[in-house]
Design a protein around this motif. Structure first.
Motif, PDB file in Angstrom:
ATOM      1  N   LEU A  88     -19.803 -12.624  -0.855  1.00 30.63           N
ATOM      2  CA  LEU A  88     -21.121 -12.578  -0.554  1.00 30.63           C
ATOM      3  C   LEU A  88     -21.405 -12.393   1.029  1.00 30.63           C
ATOM      4  CD1 LEU A  88     -22.717 -14.259  -3.825  1.00 30.63           C
ATOM      5  CD2 LEU A  88     -22.460 -11.777  -3.296  1.00 30.63           C
ATOM      6  N   ALA A  89     -20.497 -12.724   1.590  1.00 27.30           N
ATOM      7  CA  ALA A  89     -20.595 -12.810   3.171  1.00 27.30           C
ATOM      8  C   ALA A  89     -20.394 -11.482   3.888  1.00 27.30           C
ATOM      9  CB  ALA A  89     -19.637 -13.835   3.788  1.00 27.30           C
ATOM     10  N   ASP A  90     -21.388 -10.443   3.219  1.00 30.82           N
ATOM     11  CA  ASP A  90     -21.288  -9.023   3.837  1.00 30.82           C
ATOM     12  C   ASP A  90     -22.545  -8.526   3.534  1.00 30.82           C
ATOM     13  OD1 ASP A  90     -19.238  -6.231   4.388  1.00 30.82           O
ATOM     14  OD2 ASP A  90     -21.059  -6.017   3.149  1.00 30.82           O
ATOM     15  N   ALA A  91     -23.354  -8.150   4.363  1.00 33.01           N
ATOM     16  CA  ALA A  91     -24.686  -7.481   4.140  1.00 33.01           C
ATOM     17  C   ALA A  91     -24.834  -6.397   3.370  1.00 33.01           C
ATOM     18  CB  ALA A  91     -25.488  -7.095   5.648  1.00 33.01           C
ATOM     19  N   THR A  92     -23.888  -5.512   3.244  1.00 35.62           N
ATOM     20  CA  THR A  92     -23.912  -4.558   2.314  1.00 35.62           C
ATOM     21  C   THR A  92     -23.845  -4.851   0.801  1.00 35.62           C
ATOM     22  OG1 THR A  92     -23.163  -2.745   3.757  1.00 35.62           O
ATOM     23  CG2 THR A  92     -22.941  -2.348   1.347  1.00 35.62           C
ATOM     24  N   ARG A  93     -22.957  -5.829   0.670  1.00 35.73           N
ATOM     25  CA  ARG A  93     -22.653  -6.350  -0.683  1.00 35.73           C
ATOM     26  C   ARG A  93     -23.933  -7.113  -1.021  1.00 35.73           C
ATOM     27  NH1 ARG A  93     -17.114  -8.492   0.979  1.00 35.73           N
ATOM     28  NH2 ARG A  93     -16.201  -6.509   1.358  1.00 35.73           N
ATOM     29  N   VAL A  94     -24.555  -8.006  -0.261  1.00 36.64           N
ATOM     30  CA  VAL A  94     -25.879  -8.724  -0.662  1.00 36.64           C
ATOM     31  C   VAL A  94     -26.806  -7.525  -0.847  1.00 36.64           C
ATOM     32  CG1 VAL A  94     -27.771 -10.038   0.495  1.00 36.64           C
ATOM     33  CG2 VAL A  94     -25.471 -10.651   1.196  1.00 36.64           C
ATOM     34  N   ARG A  95     -27.024  -6.432  -0.243  1.00 33.04           N
ATOM     35  CA  ARG A  95     -28.078  -5.380  -0.514  1.00 33.04           C
ATOM     36  C   ARG A  95     -27.722  -5.171  -1.922  1.00 33.04           C
ATOM     37  NH1 ARG A  95     -27.563  -4.598   5.500  1.00 33.04           N
ATOM     38  NH2 ARG A  95     -29.737  -5.188   6.057  1.00 33.04           N
ATOM     39  N   ILE A  96     -26.606  -4.714  -2.311  1.00 34.27           N
ATOM     40  CA  ILE A  96     -25.961  -4.132  -3.673  1.00 34.27           C
ATOM     41  C   ILE A  96     -26.634  -5.130  -4.568  1.00 34.27           C
ATOM     42  CG2 ILE A  96     -24.032  -3.778  -5.122  1.00 34.27           C
ATOM     43  CD1 ILE A  96     -22.630  -2.649  -2.676  1.00 34.27           C
TER      44      ILE A  96
ATOM     45  N   ALA B 229     -30.263   3.342  -2.242  1.00 32.95           N
ATOM     46  CA  ALA B 229     -30.945   2.196  -2.108  1.00 32.95           C
ATOM     47  C   ALA B 229     -30.340   0.941  -0.879  1.00 32.95           C
ATOM     48  CB  ALA B 229     -30.718   0.943  -3.525  1.00 32.95           C
ATOM     49  N   VAL B 230     -29.112   1.326  -0.536  1.00 32.67           N
ATOM     50  CA  VAL B 230     -28.695   0.381   0.604  1.00 32.67           C
ATOM     51  C   VAL B 230     -28.491   1.264   1.832  1.00 32.67           C
ATOM     52  CG1 VAL B 230     -27.844  -1.391  -1.244  1.00 32.67           C
ATOM     53  CG2 VAL B 230     -26.299   0.337  -0.221  1.00 32.67           C
ATOM     54  N   GLY B 231     -28.579   2.349   1.897  1.00 34.35           N
ATOM     55  CA  GLY B 231     -28.502   3.148   3.039  1.00 34.35           C
ATOM     56  C   GLY B 231     -27.119   3.415   3.609  1.00 34.35           C
ATOM     57  N   LYS B 232     -26.148   3.439   2.482  1.00 36.10           N
ATOM     58  CA  LYS B 232     -24.636   3.504   2.823  1.00 36.10           C
ATOM     59  C   LYS B 232     -24.220   4.850   2.291  1.00 36.10           C
ATOM     60  CE  LYS B 232     -24.007  -0.277   5.402  1.00 36.10           C
ATOM     61  NZ  LYS B 232     -23.850   0.060   6.766  1.00 36.10           N
ATOM     62  N   SER B 233     -22.907   5.357   2.355  1.00 43.07           N
ATOM     63  CA  SER B 233     -22.269   6.434   1.981  1.00 43.07           C
ATOM     64  C   SER B 233     -21.795   6.040   0.322  1.00 43.07           C
ATOM     65  CB  SER B 233     -21.221   7.050   2.470  1.00 43.07           C
ATOM     66  OG  SER B 233     -20.157   6.116   2.783  1.00 43.07           O
ATOM     67  N   PRO B 234     -21.681   6.889  -0.563  1.00 42.02           N
ATOM     68  CA  PRO B 234     -21.147   6.605  -1.945  1.00 42.02           C
ATOM     69  C   PRO B 234     -19.857   6.193  -1.758  1.00 42.02           C
ATOM     70  CG  PRO B 234     -22.619   8.518  -2.012  1.00 42.02           C
ATOM     71  CD  PRO B 234     -22.267   8.229  -0.654  1.00 42.02           C
ATOM     72  N   THR B 235     -19.264   6.521  -0.839  1.00 44.23           N
ATOM     73  CA  THR B 235     -17.721   6.088  -0.601  1.00 44.23           C
ATOM     74  C   THR B 235     -17.779   4.555  -0.155  1.00 44.23           C
ATOM     75  OG1 THR B 235     -17.178   8.375  -0.133  1.00 44.23           O
ATOM     76  CG2 THR B 235     -15.414   6.436   0.583  1.00 44.23           C
ATOM     77  N   ALA B 236     -18.490   4.185   0.897  1.00 44.68           N
ATOM     78  CA  ALA B 236     -18.606   2.779   1.332  1.00 44.68           C
ATOM     79  C   ALA B 236     -19.050   1.961   0.412  1.00 44.68           C
ATOM     80  CB  ALA B 236     -19.668   2.645   2.497  1.00 44.68           C
TER      81      ALA B 236
ATOM     82  N   LEU C  76     -18.291  -2.167  -4.279  1.00 47.93           N
ATOM     83  CA  LEU C  76     -18.447  -2.343  -5.700  1.00 47.93           C
ATOM     84  C   LEU C  76     -16.967  -2.670  -6.296  1.00 47.93           C
ATOM     85  CD1 LEU C  76     -20.857   0.394  -6.541  1.00 47.93           C
ATOM     86  CD2 LEU C  76     -21.320  -1.995  -6.764  1.00 47.93           C
ATOM     87  N   ALA C  77     -15.807  -2.230  -5.790  1.00 44.34           N
ATOM     88  CA  ALA C  77     -14.590  -2.554  -6.200  1.00 44.34           C
ATOM     89  C   ALA C  77     -14.238  -4.106  -6.074  1.00 44.34           C
ATOM     90  CB  ALA C  77     -13.539  -1.652  -5.644  1.00 44.34           C
ATOM     91  N   LYS C  78     -14.896  -4.520  -4.741  1.00 40.17           N
ATOM     92  CA  LYS C  78     -14.541  -5.899  -4.445  1.00 40.17           C
ATOM     93  C   LYS C  78     -15.509  -6.812  -5.434  1.00 40.17           C
ATOM     94  CE  LYS C  78     -12.862  -4.839   0.258  1.00 40.17           C
ATOM     95  NZ  LYS C  78     -13.051  -4.943   1.435  1.00 40.17           N
ATOM     96  N   LEU C  79     -16.613  -6.518  -5.437  1.00 43.66           N
ATOM     97  CA  LEU C  79     -17.528  -7.221  -6.389  1.00 43.66           C
ATOM     98  C   LEU C  79     -17.061  -7.400  -7.939  1.00 43.66           C
ATOM     99  CD1 LEU C  79     -20.868  -6.240  -4.757  1.00 43.66           C
ATOM    100  CD2 LEU C  79     -19.842  -8.540  -4.669  1.00 43.66           C
ATOM    101  N   ARG C  80     -16.653  -6.257  -8.284  1.00 38.78           N
ATOM    102  CA  ARG C  80     -16.130  -6.103  -9.567  1.00 38.78           C
ATOM    103  C   ARG C  80     -14.949  -7.019  -9.772  1.00 38.78           C
ATOM    104  NH1 ARG C  80     -14.100  -0.722 -13.121  1.00 38.78           N
ATOM    105  NH2 ARG C  80     -14.119  -1.885 -14.920  1.00 38.78           N
ATOM    106  N   LEU C  81     -13.949  -7.051  -8.904  1.00 39.62           N
ATOM    107  CA  LEU C  81     -12.512  -7.780  -8.769  1.00 39.62           C
ATOM    108  C   LEU C  81     -13.105  -9.253  -8.826  1.00 39.62           C
ATOM    109  CD1 LEU C  81     -10.023  -6.083  -6.504  1.00 39.62           C
ATOM    110  CD2 LEU C  81      -9.758  -6.627  -9.020  1.00 39.62           C
ATOM    111  N   ALA C  82     -14.060  -9.514  -8.278  1.00 42.44           N
ATOM    112  CA  ALA C  82     -14.741 -11.101  -8.051  1.00 42.44           C
ATOM    113  C   ALA C  82     -15.713 -11.441  -9.382  1.00 42.44           C
ATOM    114  CB  ALA C  82     -15.594 -11.224  -6.778  1.00 42.44           C
ATOM    115  N   ARG C  83     -15.605 -10.470 -10.090  1.00 44.73           N
ATOM    116  CA  ARG C  83     -16.676 -10.630 -11.481  1.00 44.73           C
ATOM    117  C   ARG C  83     -18.126 -10.764 -11.179  1.00 44.73           C
ATOM    118  NH1 ARG C  83     -12.327 -13.935 -15.367  1.00 44.73           N
ATOM    119  NH2 ARG C  83     -10.573 -12.414 -14.955  1.00 44.73           N
ATOM    120  N   ILE C  84     -18.241 -10.254 -10.103  1.00 46.75           N
ATOM    121  CA  ILE C  84     -20.054 -10.353  -9.681  1.00 46.75           C
ATOM    122  C   ILE C  84     -20.819  -9.010 -10.457  1.00 46.75           C
ATOM    123  CG2 ILE C  84     -21.762 -10.469  -7.668  1.00 46.75           C
ATOM    124  CD1 ILE C  84     -19.404 -11.834  -6.105  1.00 46.75           C
ATOM    125  N   VAL C  85     -20.030  -7.849 -10.414  1.00 45.68           N
ATOM    126  CA  VAL C  85     -20.541  -6.996 -11.004  1.00 45.68           C
ATOM    127  C   VAL C  85     -19.836  -6.607 -12.368  1.00 45.68           C
ATOM    128  CG1 VAL C  85     -22.025  -6.051  -8.924  1.00 45.68           C
ATOM    129  CG2 VAL C  85     -19.801  -5.251  -9.530  1.00 45.68           C
TER     130      VAL C  85
END
Length: 113
Positions: A21-29, A46-53, A58-67
């Protein structure tokens, strides 16, 4: 006070959650997902980033079981896996408010945001 001891076997895992969670984009997600599930495209907007980014985050958040994900045809929707990530992010933002304001907004819920 919090019911956990300094020798808890979960400390290392908790540090990994903080690192994730130490990433502004992930916090915004996480904040965007507080309202419910969204697709990658909706999250990107919603977060003002490209779908690729956003997909990479999201892949990292999914691996961490956050999403978690749900597939509907060829679209994938993301949601918070548990309310704890939302609470962590909310508490971190509230702590940040204390760092800059003697009377943080969250102490006055009747005030408009």
């Amino acid at each position: 006070m919090c019911g956990l001891s300094p020798d808890s076997p979960y400390i290392d895992l908790a540090v990994e959650v903080f690192a994730m969670l130490a990433d502004a984009t992930r916090v915004r997600i996480v904040l965007a997902l507080c309202e419910g599930e969204l697709s990658v495209g909706e999250l990107a907007e919603a977060v003002g980033k490209s779908p690729t980014a956003v997909s990479q985050h999201l892949a990292k958040l999914r691996l961490a079981r956050i999403v978690s994900t749900r597939q509907d045809g060829n679209r994938v929707f993301y949601a918070l896996a548990a309310e704890h990530a939302r609470q962590l992010v909310s508490d971190a933002i509230f702590q940040a408010e204390h760092a800059v304001d003697n009377h943080p907004r969250h102490h006055h819920p009747q005030d408009p945001a």
